[in-house]
Design a protein around this motif. Structure first.
Motif, mmCIF file in Angstrom:
data_model
loop_
_atom_site.group_PDB
_atom_site.id
_atom_site.type_symbol
_atom_site.label_atom_id
_atom_site.label_comp_id
_atom_site.label_asym_id
_atom_site.label_seq_id
_atom_site.Cartn_x
_atom_site.Cartn_y
_atom_site.Cartn_z
ATOM 1 N N SER A 1 6.774 10.542 -2.169
ATOM 2 C CA SER A 1 6.737 9.141 -1.302
ATOM 3 C C SER A 1 8.039 8.960 -0.644
ATOM 4 O O SER A 1 8.021 8.586 0.521
ATOM 5 C CB SER A 1 6.139 8.131 -2.346
ATOM 6 O OG SER A 1 5.082 8.382 -2.835
ATOM 7 N N LEU B 1 2.667 0.836 5.436
ATOM 8 C CA LEU B 1 1.791 1.601 4.245
ATOM 9 C C LEU B 1 2.682 2.573 3.457
ATOM 10 O O LEU B 1 2.534 2.439 2.293
ATOM 11 C CB LEU B 1 0.631 2.365 5.148
ATOM 12 C CG LEU B 1 -0.054 3.298 4.270
ATOM 13 C CD1 LEU B 1 -0.920 1.989 3.388
ATOM 14 C CD2 LEU B 1 -1.262 4.035 4.797
ATOM 15 N N GLN C 1 3.413 1.735 -0.416
ATOM 16 C CA GLN C 1 3.035 2.982 -1.213
ATOM 17 C C GLN C 1 4.284 3.123 -2.130
ATOM 18 O O GLN C 1 4.061 3.441 -3.318
ATOM 19 C CB GLN C 1 2.686 3.999 -0.533
ATOM 20 C CG GLN C 1 2.127 5.253 -1.542
ATOM 21 C CD GLN C 1 1.935 6.258 -0.680
ATOM 22 O OE1 GLN C 1 0.950 6.138 0.357
ATOM 23 N NE2 GLN C 1 2.324 7.714 -0.633
ATOM 24 N N GLY D 1 -1.724 4.710 -0.931
ATOM 25 C CA GLY D 1 -1.318 3.418 -0.357
ATOM 26 C C GLY D 1 -2.262 2.551 -0.790
ATOM 27 O O GLY D 1 -2.188 1.237 -0.875
#
Length: 947
Positions: free
Chosen positions: A771, A816, A820, A883
């Motif tokens: 991520s 997003l 996340q 997300g």
């Protein structure tokens, strides 16, 4: 990096370093060890006939017979003894005690010593179980396996002997817990444990340990088997010695049962603290255990066995059985020498047999009793004597009359062996300690001050060696009402009278394992404190019926005098929480006229770390739970999920000050000793919570930065070589369910759930790195500046204001990815602090695999429900729609009656209040809290998306 968080992290690291080094210094300053090394000629005989036909655990463990190779043959020839090792222990640890027993019983190869040849003694057959260094302290099912194996080992051993043969069981460390778990067993004659935590387990990582201890407490409270517990004191850095005490308050056993606790600092002939591992090889301890074992094999009843242990493993708190001649003895004027009134009796190098009469001192106003004190150096006052004493013996009578005396034996109030420190040498002497033949017999008795009465001392069989000193002292002790506050802030001077025995009682000074006091003696400048003195002042410190420490008082003894106690401690109910007794014995040549008392802060701090390490780990989970509660609250108000660092800053500014103040007031509540920090509302220890909380928060900050450091190389590697997952297609529900069911089956059948949790953490660690790489790659691809992660909204600030205050509002895609990533990192920090609660069981499993293989049963750790919520959460957060699920997990469902954030609040309460005592409950509550959020938010979102 936030400056505020850096301050907390630095404070925490410094505090941990101070606690660590202060704790290590305990070994050298608080209770130094003086043990002589033991030597042996070991030989081990594997009991091959004790195989799987006796127990399936024979494939995992083994049984050995020890033989002293230069003394005895391999054939069975004596009484059986079973040694049970402790956590990570070995059957070879039996060799020191077994060797001493063989060398005491045999004077030369196969030749019984004259001391035992004329009596009904037998040699000992020392068996020892080999548990392959299992980590039993961390795992209840492992203790169960060891107990089952030891029980079958006893059955096998006794099958080699005639019927009705009994066996003595010795247990070291957790081996003592296993030995106690063997009860009730009519074939066990007695149990001697060494450094065994009877009342409180070292750690609680599963419920099974609690059950084992509950059963052991029932056995200790009711089983008639004599049990003696040897404790090493502060020198033992592996277990807190307060858990070694067989306390009637905790265990609630009847006074008719033989339950004795002896600290090695008080053990006659030892008089030193003994480390955890040294307990089995320290010569001053092992030869007494061996001698007790030899004599236990020659007696039959529980009462006789208790007397044997009292004789060879005594600390002087209980008087030995009287062996004085009874009846009246008459002494004519020519049969004794009369000493002047108020004069002491000093006989150097006694010769032959002589009787000396000491007139009682005239009573002062209000005084009706006097204390008669006698010291006999290396001689005996039957039945107490050093090992291999000098020939002379002293007998004490109380007599009436003037010319002819009518005398009856004077029963003592104290009769024990005390050390005789070597002048100009440290005490105890490093690597030497005291010789078991050294020592001074201390005799004390109360005498009524009747006119014309005498105390007569008969010295027999003098051979011009040793000395005897006797005289009178005041029988009443000095009660000094010193407050603990005055010792905390300053010091207190206590003036002492000039006497051969001075006893000071400090009735309101706490006697707790968390506090150490420093005592400084001041000597009379006109007295002679040289090595020529017969007996230099000796301080006896008693704070508990089972615990005594001795300190020489002389200007040339450089070691600081630190008074510590295990009478009371965190998480243990105590019947002696306050009160110290200080007794100074001397012959009057060197006089102590004052003592100064204060708190020794360095040694005191050294006592905190070993008792609150587990509490810090659990409180860290509580702190992260509060942070997670804030994240749930923020996201539930439609605000973005905050960055971890901003959430930490918010906690430091808003939550921590209130929690620190709250900790103090909670510590004042009269809670059960198993809750909070285990101090039962004692206001003296309330500030400890205010210190522990900032330290723990600093550790959380350190852990967060450590995670970021560890994530960085993987993040860079994924940016350079990895492919980012762009598709958001979901796996079919049936496929996901089948995969999860397969994992649950593997946990249920093969691996413990702790292994699955470690796998969850590793997968999520990779997900977090991925991520972070996605955020960095997306930002680089669109050519913008680095996107700042969203800050925690301030009190009263709406989510719209938070976004407007950002320097550059992120694009929807950036937002997003940021949300996340923030969700992933919060969960990573949360799971990381849960890892220490499962890591010890992982170590047990790995150790078991290494020693016993994959076929070894590992019962009790296959409940997949503990880890199921984390498996599901990690699975959905690692997919393409991470997300969406992150927002669903932390977001708010308006139809919810009760938000899952309250699960985090409940977890924080459990972590702070019950976690330090019952660690397993913290993970169980964490699983419930995460499971609540998964079932109410993730599962519905998953099925809605799939449909």
């Amino acid at each position: 990096m936030s400056r505020l968080l850096a301050v907390f992290a630095a404070f925490s690291l410094v505090a941990v370093a101070v606690l660590y080094y202060a704790g290590l210094d305990t070994y050298h300053s608080l209770s130094p060890q003086g043990c002589r090394m033991s030597w042996m000629w070991p030989s081990y005989v594997l009991q091959t006939q004790f195989d799987h036909t006796w127990t399936p655990l024979a494939r995992r463990y083994s049984l050995w017979l020890y033989r002293e190779a230069n003394r005895e043959s391999n054939e069975l020839h004596g009484a059986p003894v079973l040694f049970i090792p402790g956590n990570a222990g070995s059957s070879h640890q039996a060799r020191s005690i077994a060797s001493s027993a063989a060398n005491q019983y045999y004077s030369s190869p196969y030749q019984v010593s004259q001391e035992f040849a004329d009596k009904s003694y037998r040699g000992l057959d020392f068996f020892a179980v080999e548990f392959n260094e299992d980590l039993s302290a961390f795992h209840g099912p492992t203790i169960d396996s060891e107990t089952t194996y030891a029980a079958r080992a006893i059955d096998y051993i006794l099958s080699l002997y005639p019927p009705h043969t009994s066996i003595l069981v010795l247990g070291h460390s957790m081996g003592g817990v296993v030995a106690t778990a063997l009860l009730p067993n009519a074939n066990i004659s007695a149990i001697i444990t060494m450094s065994s935590p009877h009342t409180l387990p070292p750690v609680r990582f599963d419920r099974r340990i609690d059950h084992i201890y509950a059963q052991n407490h029932k056995s200790l409270a009711s089983d008639p088997t004599p049990i003696l517990s040897l404790c090493g004191g502060a020198t033992d850095l592996m277990i807190p010695s307060e858990s070694c005490i067989l306390s009637p308050t905790v265990l609630k056993f009847d006074s008719t049962l033989y339950r004795r606790t002896v600290f090695t600092s008080a053990l006659e002939g030892c008089w030193t603290g003994v480390g955890h591992l040294a307990m089995v090889w320290c010569h001053q301890v092992r030869w007494r255990i061996a001698r007790a074992a030899l004599e236990l094999a020659a007696v039959q009843t529980a009462e006789e066995r208790a007397l044997v242990m009292e004789r060879w493993l005594r600390d002087g708190h209980i008087l030995p059985p009287a062996t004085f001649p009874r009846g009246t003895v008459r002494l004519g004027p020519g049969q004794y020498q009369r000493a002047p009134v108020n004069q002491h009796l000093l006989i150097r190098d006694p010769v032959g047999t002589e009787t000396y009469a000491l007139p009682l001192p005239p009573p002062e106003e209000g005084q009706t009793m006097a204390k008669f004190v006698l010291y006999a150096s290396q001689g005996s006052v039957p039945p107490v004597a050093p090992h291999r004493p000098l020939p002379f013996r002293a007998t004490i009578y109380v007599c009436d009359g003037d010319g002819e005396l009518s005398c009856t034996p004077l029963d003592p109030t104290t009769l024990k062996l005390v050390p005789s420190p070597i002048p100009d040498s440290p005490f105890p002497v490093p690597d030497e300690g005291s010789d078991e033949s050294d020592g001074v017999v201390l005799y004390e008795a109360d005498v009524a001050l009747n006119a014309g009465s005498h105390v007569a001392v008969t010295i027999e069989n003098g051979d011009r060696h040793g000395w005897v000193f006797a005289g009178f002292a005041e029988s009443e002790l000095m009660n000094i009402d010193v407050g603990f506050t005055s010792l905390l802030l300053s010091y207190v001077d206590i003036s002492l009278p000039s006497s051969i025995r001075v006893q000071v009682k400090l009735p309101i000074v706490p006697a707790n394992a968390l506090i150490v006091y420093r005592l400084t003696p001041r000597f009379d400048l006109e007295s002679s404190c040289t090595s020529e003195a017969v007996l230099l002042p000796l301080l006896t410190h008693t704070s508990h019926l089972s615990e005594t420490h001795y300190f020489p008082l002389a200007p040339n003894f450089a070691r600081p005098i630190l008074l510590h106690s295990h009478a009371a401690a965190p998480y243990i109910l105590s019947d002696h929480p306050v009160g110290h007794t200080l007794t100074i014995h001397s012959t009057g040549e060197c006089s102590v006229n004052e003592i100064q008392l204060t708190v020794d802060w360095w040694a005191t701090i050294g006592r905190w770390g070993s008792r609150y390490g587990t509490a810090a780990a659990c409180w860290a989970v509580g702190i992260v739970s509060v942070i997670m509660w804030d994240v749930f609250r923020s996201a539930g108000n439609s605000a973005p999920i905050p960055d971890v660092q901003e959430a930490l800053i918010f906690f430091a500014r808003k939550r921590l000050p209130l929690m620190v103040v709250g900790c103090y007031f909670v510590s004042l509540l009269p809670l059960r000793v198993g809750l909070w920090l285990g101090n039962g509302g004692n206001h003296y220890f309330a500030p400890l919570a205010m210190i522990l909380l900032p330290i723990t928060f600093g550790l959380v900050c350190v852990m967060w930065w450590l995670l970021r450091i560890l994530l960085w190389p993987l993040q860079r590697a994924l940016m350079l070589f990895g492919r980012q997952r762009e598709d958001t297609a979901l796996r079919r529900p049936r496929t996901a369910i089948m995969s999860m069911m397969l994992i649950f089956l593997v946990i249920f059948v093969l691996v413990p759930w702790q292994v699955a949790f470690l796998g969850c953490w590793l997968i999520h660690f990779y997900t977090c790195a991925s991520s972070l790489a996605s955020v960095a790659s997306h930002t680089s691809a669109i050519g913008t500046e680095a996107v700042p992660l969203v800050a925690m909204p301030r009190e009263g600030e709406t989510s719209e204001e938070t976004i407007d205050n950002a320097r550059r509002p992120p694009t929807p895609r950036q937002q997003l990815l940021v949300q996340q990533t923030s969700a992933h990192l919060h969960l990573l920090l949360f799971m990381t602090w849960l890892l220490p609660l499962v890591a010890p069981v992982l170590a047990v499993w790995v150790r078991t695999l290494a020693t016993a293989g994959l076929t070894t049963p590992f019962d009790g750790d296959h409940n997949f429900l503990y880890v199921a919520p984390f498996l599901i959460l990690v699975e959905v957060l690692s997919g393409g729609d991470a997300g969406v699920y992150a927002k669903a997990f932390f977001g708010c469902d308006r139809e919810e009656r009760l938000s899952p954030k309250w699960g985090m609040a409940a977890l924080a309460v459990v972590a702070f209040f019950t976690g330090p005592r019952t660690t397993y409950m913290v993970f169980e509550m964490a699983s419930v809290a995460v499971g609540w959020a998964v079932m109410t938010r993730i599962v519905p979102a998953y099925w809605d998306a799939a449909s």
